[in-house]
Design an enzyme around this catalytic site. Structure first.
Site, mmCIF file in Angstrom:
data_model
loop_
_atom_site.group_PDB
_atom_site.id
_atom_site.type_symbol
_atom_site.label_atom_id
_atom_site.label_comp_id
_atom_site.label_asym_id
_atom_site.label_seq_id
_atom_site.Cartn_x
_atom_site.Cartn_y
_atom_site.Cartn_z
ATOM 1 N N LYS A 131 -8.990 4.042 9.224
ATOM 2 C CA LYS A 131 -8.815 5.017 8.290
ATOM 3 C C LYS A 131 -9.757 5.776 9.171
ATOM 4 C CE LYS A 131 -6.800 3.359 3.426
ATOM 5 N NZ LYS A 131 -7.852 3.199 3.231
ATOM 6 N N ARG A 153 -7.217 -5.544 4.222
ATOM 7 C CA ARG A 153 -5.300 -5.522 4.326
ATOM 8 C C ARG A 153 -5.447 -4.602 5.556
ATOM 9 N NH1 ARG A 153 -2.739 -0.588 3.157
ATOM 10 N NH2 ARG A 153 -0.616 -0.915 2.715
#
Length: 285
Positions: A230, A264
């Site tokens: 991210k 995840r």
């Protein structure tokens, strides 16, 4: 297709209610491997759009130790993604999904459209992953309830607001989602919460959500965290998505320490190794 027929087609057989407890039974978090069959996902857009490439990647995720494969056909990256129609999603999924399901690992369908989710569940997908937490598609909660599958409810916002207390916002969002789920008859033992790292949050708010993740234990539900590659990582150490494995592992280890039960990740082998080693070390304490 009308919503009622979507629900009926997806309810062709009872879901295995033991799936989620089994995934959560290990001494370290289950790992969900990311498979994007999209041209524009932030990290790997276009790499797996061809069916043969997608299936090869799915096999790799399984070989690397993924407990779940999360397949999505619409980029939901929080900046610059282009919405697509249900037909677009289905066209991308159709040549791939059956082959991924045949690998024998539970498959999660990452879509905010009940039409797409119904089709995928009917084909054998086992989990619904809704990045808008049952709050965008009015038919999603009823579909999940009828099919009896686990559902991942993710926190999201249309835009980041640095002035808010992000944990209060996440809690209020989850309260609304859980009310929607309850009205539709979704069993609470089939719900997983995801704070939505990077979605509708400043980089600082994403880090706050990770640091204060344990506050979500108040809901009494398992938590999934997806911090993989991210953008907040690059605000600490400038890097491109594929250069953020170290930051991803750091975030996921802290998430696991703070209560996350599913992680995840794009880089499954590295994530599985880190989680297992951390769990083995903790056993010696």
């Amino acid at each position: 297709m009308m919503a009622t027929s979507l629900i009926a087609s997806a309810a062709a057989g009872p879901a295995g209610r033991a799936l989620l407890p089994a995934l959560l039974s290990k001494p370290y978090p289950a790992v969900m491997g990311v498979l994007n069959v999209t041209p524009d996902s932030f990290s790997d857009g276009g790499q797996f759009i061809a069916p043969e490439q997608a299936l090869a990647q799915a096999r790799k995720l399984v070989a690397d130790g993924a407990d779940i494969i999360d397949i999505g056909a619409e980029s939901t990256r929080p900046y610059g993604s282009q919405p697509v129609t249900a037909d677009d999603e289905l066209r991308r999924l159709e040549p791939v999904l059956a082959g991924v399901i045949a690998l024998g690992v539970p498959v999660s369908i990452d879509s905010m459209k009940s039409e797409v989710v119904a089709w995928a569940l009917g084909l054998g997908a086992a989990i619904t992953n809704d990045v808008w937490g049952l709050q965008r598609d009015a038919g999603m909660a009823a579909l999940v309830a009828a099919r009896g599958v686990p559902v991942i409810i993710m926190h999201n916002r249309d835009r980041a607001d640095p002035a808010i207390d992000i944990m209060q916002d996440i809690a209020a969002f989850f309260a609304r989602s859980l009310e929607i789920a309850a009205r539709a008859g979704v069993s609470t033992d089939q719900i997983v919460l995801d704070p939505g790292i990077g979605f509708g949050k400043t980089p600082e708010q994403s880090m706050i959500a990770l640091a204060r993740l344990s506050e979500l234990s108040a809901f009494g539900l398992p938590v999934l965290v997806g911090a993989s590659r991210k953008r907040f990582i690059s605000t600490i150490v400038p890097s491109e998505p594929q250069q953020r494995i170290g930051g991803s592992l750091a975030a996921h280890l802290i998430a696991a320490q703070n209560g996350a039960r599913i992680i995840r990740a794009h880089d499954v082998a590295e994530t599985v190794q880190a989680l297992r080693v951390a769990a083995a070390i903790r056993e010696q304490q």
